[in-house]
Write an enzyme that holds these catalytic residues in place. Structure first.
Site, PDB file in Angstrom:
ATOM      1  N   ASP A   1       0.859  -1.176   0.000  1.00 31.91           N
ATOM      2  CA  ASP A   1       0.000   0.000   0.000  1.00 31.91           C
ATOM      3  C   ASP A   1       0.903   1.236   0.000  1.00 31.91           C
ATOM      4  OD1 ASP A   1      -2.313   1.642   0.377  1.00 31.91           O
ATOM      5  OD2 ASP A   1      -1.817   1.751   2.504  1.00 31.91           O
TER       6      ASP A   1
ATOM      7  N   ASP B   1      -1.515  -0.648   6.012  1.00 29.50           N
ATOM      8  CA  ASP B   1      -1.773  -0.130   7.354  1.00 29.50           C
ATOM      9  C   ASP B   1      -3.239   0.149   7.628  1.00 29.50           C
ATOM     10  OD1 ASP B   1      -1.983   2.109   5.622  1.00 29.50           O
ATOM     11  OD2 ASP B   1      -1.673   3.447   7.325  1.00 29.50           O
TER      12      ASP B   1
ATOM     13  N   ASP C   1      -6.624  -2.490   3.293  1.00 26.09           N
ATOM     14  CA  ASP C   1      -5.566  -3.448   2.949  1.00 26.09           C
ATOM     15  C   ASP C   1      -5.819  -4.831   3.532  1.00 26.09           C
ATOM     16  OD1 ASP C   1      -4.031  -1.360   1.703  1.00 26.09           O
ATOM     17  OD2 ASP C   1      -3.483  -0.688   3.708  1.00 26.09           O
TER      18      ASP C   1
END
Length: 1244
Positions: free
Chosen positions: A426, A899, A903
């Site tokens: 990410d 985070d 995700d």
């Protein structure tokens, strides 16, 4: 008591905005008809949660769970997990058969170890799931204010929220569930929401309630509030919502602009009121996630196949024993009168040899069971837990700023960390820190801002080190007399230039200094700190810009910075200082910058913008008001924002900022004066990974504006689907004939150590894909910043043309996408031999088609050919699908790191999931297998701990097979030697203690403490990590080698002992060994052999290994001594066997020494040959360290470090190399130009 109303902002933002981003949309008739039908059957009674306690209106509670088990499912599911291991099925069968008369051992000797091993495995699963439960409990126990009744609000934990509850969420709090926005602290119900935890976008999203619910702005207003909502059923679509609100007898259409999603955060808004419409598992963020999968490492899966092989060997030798026993019983047993063959015995009946063979087959399957190590799985579990503890306690993965450390949330995948080939990352919150800083700008064709990227610093220094000795004489030949002045190239600082330190050391020092300064995110000016402003150029600061010849353009540029935005100045009640709140962090950075340049934005009303400006001619500061006439807001499709203002002198201006490609195509012919220079500056800024926006303006005549404004107002008041088109057309008319002022560059700050980490991972042979919900331009900028992209990299962009899907069939779009993919793949194929770097940038809508079955294979073929892949504007579900595609259709082991809640699907789908314990909640951490405080610690987790764990587990498993084959095959050899009698060579207690005590601790120490090289050397030689990627230590050739080594050792132990003791006495009195003596002698040789073998295998000794290895051997003698002192009824054949029989016999000790040496000889010869003639990378490094060549011959050590880096097209070092290549080309052109000028000179 009189009603007290809170202070609320009076700005009606809906009158500033032109488009529908905050205007409640009108639901089409077809959509209304859908309500109540399939997929649109949900009914919510607002402020009446008790009505949802009976069917069919019972909805899930608001708790979430990421655990694998619950109280009811734990035992069946955990047992299922254990018996997925084929060895456990065999041991279960053996335990059942041990209760029959056919068992060669007592039932307790088989059942007890099996129950012990199984119980420990279940306990480990329970403890790990308990940790997940505690994390869930932490989230579910957060509190929120809810309407208890009679206008009174109280606190309630998240898990107790019900559908229909009215809640009050305050600034910077997360929404506990999916809410319908009822009102906010702003007068017209506007609120700002940060959805970075859902889609990765840092821009704040404006949400606005219905005008009908605006009066519900105080706690007491809810005392009599009731309403009902009919809407869509739970679904994973984050960007759509269909429903209506029945309130006070009126029906109001609802859309996504009134919905506040769980795990998004309220920003820049004092408070909001909302009603729960989806709770718990029905919320959209949970709908986008999947249940915690059960993951097994590739080594464990392959270990099952090895178990199959050993089981096949077991069946084979059992079959040999069965056939041999049948033949001996039928043809030989009749002559063995001393066995009384005439006495009926089903096990040995010469009349029924088939039955005898079948009985022997069952007995042999249990007798040779030591070929399959029962303690292997539990030993691996213990080792994994201890490895996880070492990971958790590694202080070099501890972040002092947040007080958090790395955590192995599951230990099942430790060795998988050493085999990762693909990282799916990410962006927001993982690579970047969500903080913007104004860094550079280009005004009137001049670039300002002295910040030099680390790439330029390192490249410049290396280039100068190479060129400083060379110059050109008048004839063009090279000489060494003096340094050549490489003017025009970026210079590194003088200190680094003159010290002569290595490039590696310089880069590290420079990077550390830069990161240390950047971590504060401040710029010092006049003794105080300015957050978000990292600009340093004396030509513009402190008002010195007034001396510039382009003072009007510079002032106009600063005005655009200060006026063209949607920000709000907010005065701090304690300090009185003004801070800014805006939809995007870029706007805040621009406002801070304009303030530093002398144009302070200090007030905003409905129609007036107030600045405190620095007047160039007088040098004084004055207050100026600008009337805001129109605001054309930014959107992802427009890629620009404009405002029309009138100054106090009556001049009308259009101020515009946006993407450079959009602005440049709208410039007037006489407004392109600075275009060429600005383009060059933008290219440099983009390469440094900076976000850029171009700035322009247009002076308007009053008549021209009035004519346009009438058209614009007509478009704005239009009701119907054509409204957006009319507004866009009106905006296009005005946003033309612009005059370019320049461009600004802001830095989306990377987290500390990200470029260095990516560089090290790239040199270790890992590929890194960036998956983000941000727009393409932002993703590309971050790609440059973290060195996933570089200047000379050829980029392929996969996107769909902007078309109306109602007119163009999906097949046409798919064909167009396939054509783009095929063209790109052909280009990569043609350039494959030229070492040309490629990058693939994929837009979310294109990715949606690319992931379909008939396109995904072509897409994946192209993607794996590219050095870097960036997927932007993608949803959480698409992230998970990309992870699944790579995992299932390539042989690469994938790691996903993120985070946020967006995700979670990707983290769970990948082979390994890593969560960043940052500022975006704990959803990613709770769903992960490992958690880290920051991305930079991934370098140590993989290259150090992953490498160690892979080699430890691989060596441990191979050794486990070796020692059990060495021990187990002696049973078979003895069976053959005794005519398949079924006699047991060893005492029962010897067999029980072999795996449990006598050989267990050394193998555990191997799995926990073994190191081929130290952690520092692992990081200096990242190529060592590729041993795991190639699976060198657990490939079939190595496994079969250990199996053959065990077979040889067992054969040597048996044959040598038989030859030595068969015909000779081992006592002076002429006593020959009986079965008890022979069994104890062979067992001694086995214990010595397997423990000395592990001593040869271990490369890093500590006192613990020495204690366990030599202590295990010593314990065997102590055991024989103690066991022999027991009465014969307990010690059986072991009575005084060491003290009276074996101990006094010299032959026993000499035979043990000879057997051990012969048994270990092949392995010793193998390692001597390998290290001498075919050493592996770690062998070479060990030799260098042993002879201290890393100290005495530093050049060789650095040379080996460079050789240990895999050639890659991404990473910091790769960008430096590309920059040096560019500088050398420039240098060559410059020197050739000098040479030609000198040779063509009339004076030459």
């Amino acid at each position: 008591m009189p009603k007290q109303r809170q202070n609320k902002s009076k700005i009606r933002w809906s009158k500033l905005y032109s488009f529908s981003c905050v205007r409640p949309g009108v639901v089409e008739a077809a959509s209304i008809e859908q309500l109540g039908g399939p997929g649109f059957s949900r009914i919510v009674f607002c402020n009446q949660p008790y009505l949802h306690q009976t069917k069919p209106l019972i909805y899930p509670d608001n708790s979430i769970s990421t655990t694998k088990y619950n109280i009811i499912s734990f035992l069946p599911k955990a047992l299922f997990e254990q018996f997925r291991r084929v060895a456990n099925l065999y041991f279960l069968l053996t335990a059942c058969l041990s209760t029959t008369p056919l068992a060669p051992f007592t039932p307790a000797s088989i059942i007890a170890p099996f129950v012990f091993v199984l119980g420990l495995s279940l306990a480990k699963e329970a403890v790990e799931d308990w940790q997940r439960f505690r994390q869930d409990l932490k989230v579910n126990s957060q509190v929120v204010k809810y309407h208890r009744g009679n206008g009174v609000f109280d606190t309630k934990t998240w898990r107790k929220l019900c559908v229909g509850d009215v809640v009050k969420v305050e600034k910077d709090e997360y929404f506990p569930s999916d809410l319908l926005l009822l009102s906010s602290s702003y007068g017209d119900g506007l609120s700002y929401v940060e959805t970075v935890n859902l889609d990765g976008e840092t821009n704040l999203k404006p949400k606005r309630c219905l005008e009908a619910t605006l009066p519900l702005d105080q706690d007491t207003e809810f005392s009599h509030f009731t309403a009902s909502i009919r809407c869509e059923d739970p679904n994973p679509n984050l960007y759509s919502f269909v429903g209506n609100l029945d309130f006070e007898g009126q029906l109001y259409a609802l859309n996504a602009e009134q919905v506040l999603l769980r795990d998004s955060k309220l920003r820049n808004t004092g408070y909001v009121y909302g009603v729960v419409i989806f709770s718990g598992s029905d919320t959209k963020v949970v709908q986008n996630s999947t249940r915690s999968p059960s993951k097994r490492s590739h080594i464990e899966k392959k270990m099952d196949h090895v178990i199959y092989l050993l089981f096949a060997i077991l069946v084979l030798i059992s079959l040999v024993s069965s056939i041999g026993c049948s033949l001996y019983t039928k043809f030989e047993m009749t002559d063995w009168w001393y066995l009384q063959p005439d006495v009926g015995d089903a096990s040995f009946d010469p009349q029924k040899p088939e039955l005898t063979g079948a009985s022997q087959m069952i007995t042999s399957l249990m007798l040779y069971g030591y070929l399959i190590p029962i303690s292997l799985y539990i030993s691996i579990e213990v080792v994994r837990v201890l490895q996880a503890i070492l990971i958790n306690q590694d202080m070099q993965m501890y972040n002092e700023e947040t007080g958090s450390a790395a955590e192995a949330r599951t230990s099942n995948l430790n060795e998988e960390l050493g085999q990762v080939e693909m990282i799916l990352s990410d962006k927001t919150g993982t690579l970047t820190s969500n903080q913007m800083e104004f860094v550079k700008c280009s005004i009137a064709g001049v670039s300002y801002g002295c910040a030099v990227s680390e790439v330029d610093i390192a490249a410049s220094r290396r280039f100068r080190a190479d060129m400083k000795k060379f110059t050109f004489d008048s004839q063009g030949s090279v000489c060494l007399s003096q340094s050549f002045d490489i003017s025009g190239f970026p210079d590194s600082d003088d200190k680094a230039h003159n010290t002569g330190q290595s490039e590696e050391g310089f880069k590290s020092e420079e990077a550390d200094a830069t990161v240390e300064n950047d971590s504060k995110h401040v710029q010092l000016r006049n003794g105080y700190k300015i957050k978000g402003f990292n600009f340093n150029d004396d030509r513009l600061l402190c008002g010195k810009w007034i001396n510039n010849s382009c003072v009007f353009d510079i002032a106009m540029f600063f005005r655009v910075l200060a006026l063209c935005h949607t920000g709000i100045p907010v005065q701090d009640e304690e300090t009185g200082a003004i801070k800014y709140e805006a939809e995007s962090p870029e706007e805040v950075a621009f406002l801070i910058a304009s303030q530093e340049f002398g144009f302070k934005f200090c007030k905003r009303t409905q129609s007036v913008l107030v600045l405190r400006e620095f007047i160039p001619f007088s040098g004084q500061e004055t207050k100026r008001e600008y009337k805001l006439l129109n605001l054309l807001e930014f959107s992802s499709s427009r890629k620009r924002m404009s405002i029309i203002i009138k100054d106090d002198e009556g001049n009308i201006f259009l101020l515009c900022k946006g993407a450079d490609s959009i602005i440049f195509e709208r410039l007037a012919n006489d407004g392109k004066q600075y275009e060429q220079a600005t383009r060059a500056h933008l290219s440099d800024y983009a390469e440094d990974g900076l976000r850029t926006l171009a700035f322009a303006y247009r002076r308007l005549e009053l008549a021209e504006y009035d004519e346009w404004n009438s058209l614009f107002l007509k478009a704005k008041t239009t009701i119907g689907p054509e409204r957006e088109h009319l507004l866009e057309s009106a905006s296009e008319m005005m946003e033309t004939k612009l005059t370019l002022l320049g461009a600004a560059a802001v830095e989306d700050k990377l987290q500390k150590g990200v470029p260095e980490c990516i560089d090290k991972l790239a040199h270790a042979g890992l590929k890194i894909w960036l998956l983000t919900g941000d727009k393409m331009e932002t993703a590309i900028n971050v790609g440059f910043a973290c060195s996933l992209l570089r200047r000379d990299m050829k980029q392929f962009h996969l996107n769909l043309k902007i078309v109306d899907k109602s007119e163009v069939l999906e097949k046409v779009l798919k064909d167009d996408l396939l054509l783009q993919i095929e063209d790109a793949y052909q280009a990569t194929s043609l350039e494959s031999g030229r070492d040309t770097p490629f990058a693939l940038i994929v837009e979310g809508k294109a990715l949606e088609l690319a992931l379909q079955n008939d396109v995904k294979h072509q897409f994946l073929r192209l993607a794996v050919n590219c050095a870097s892949v960036i997927c932007c504007r993608i949803s959480p579900k698409q992230k998970a699908l990309v992870a699944r595609l790579v995992k299932e259709h390539t042989s690469m082991i994938t790691l996903a790191i993120g985070d946020g809640a967006n995700d979670v699907g990707m983290i769970q789908e990948a082979d390994i999931g890593v969560g960043i314990s940052g500022m975006e909640g704990m959803q990613a951490v709770m769903a992960s297998d490992f958690s880290l405080p920051q991305f930079r610690f991934l370098e140590r987790l993989l290259i150090v701990h992953g490498h160690w764990c892979y080699k430890r587990i691989s060596k441990m498993i191979c050794y486990f097979f070796y020692k059990n084959i060495t021990f187990g095959l002696t049973f078979f050899y003895y069976e053959v030697y005794t005519s398949f009698s079924g006699e047991i060579l060893y005492d029962d207690w010897y067999m029980v203690l072999f795996n449990v005590i006598l050989t267990s601790l050394p193998v555990i120490s191997l799995g926990v403490l073994e190191q081929d090289v130290s952690s520092d050397v692992c990081l200096q030689f990242p190529a060592l990590y590729q041993q795991g990627q190639r699976n060198i230590y657990f490939r079939w050739r190595r496994i079969l080698g250990w199996i053959l080594n065990g077979a040889y050792s067992s054969l040597a132990i048996f044959l040598l002992n038989i030859c030595i003791f068969q015909l000779s006495a081992f006592h002076t009195e002429g006593e020959v060994p009986d079965l008890a003596h022979l069994g104890a002698i062979m067992y001694t040789c086995v214990i010595w052999t397997v423990n000395c073998q592990i001593a040869l295998l271990i490369g890093h000794f500590t006192w613990i290994q020495h204690l366990f290895i030599w202590g295990s051997i010593s314990f065997w003698y102590l055991l024989m001594l103690i066991y022999g002192t027991l009465p014969p009824t307990h010690s059986n054949r072991g009575f005084k066997i060491l003290s009276e029989a074996l101990g006094p016999a010299p032959t026993y000790w000499l035979a043990t020494l000879l057997v051990v040496l012969v048994s270990l000889l092949p392995y010793f010869v193998h390692i001597v040959y390998q290290r001498s003639f075919n050493p592996m990378d770690d062998h070479v490094i060990q030799e260098i360290k042993y002879y201290k060549k890393d100290v005495t011959d530093r050049f060789m050590w650095l040379r080996e470090q460079n050789n240990a880096k895999k050639k890659t097209h991404v990473g910091f070092s790769s960008r430096v190399d590309a920059k040096i290549k560019y500088l050398r080309e420039q240098w060559y052109r410059k020197t050739m130009a000098i040479y030609r000028s000198m040779t063509n000179s009339p004076l030459s």
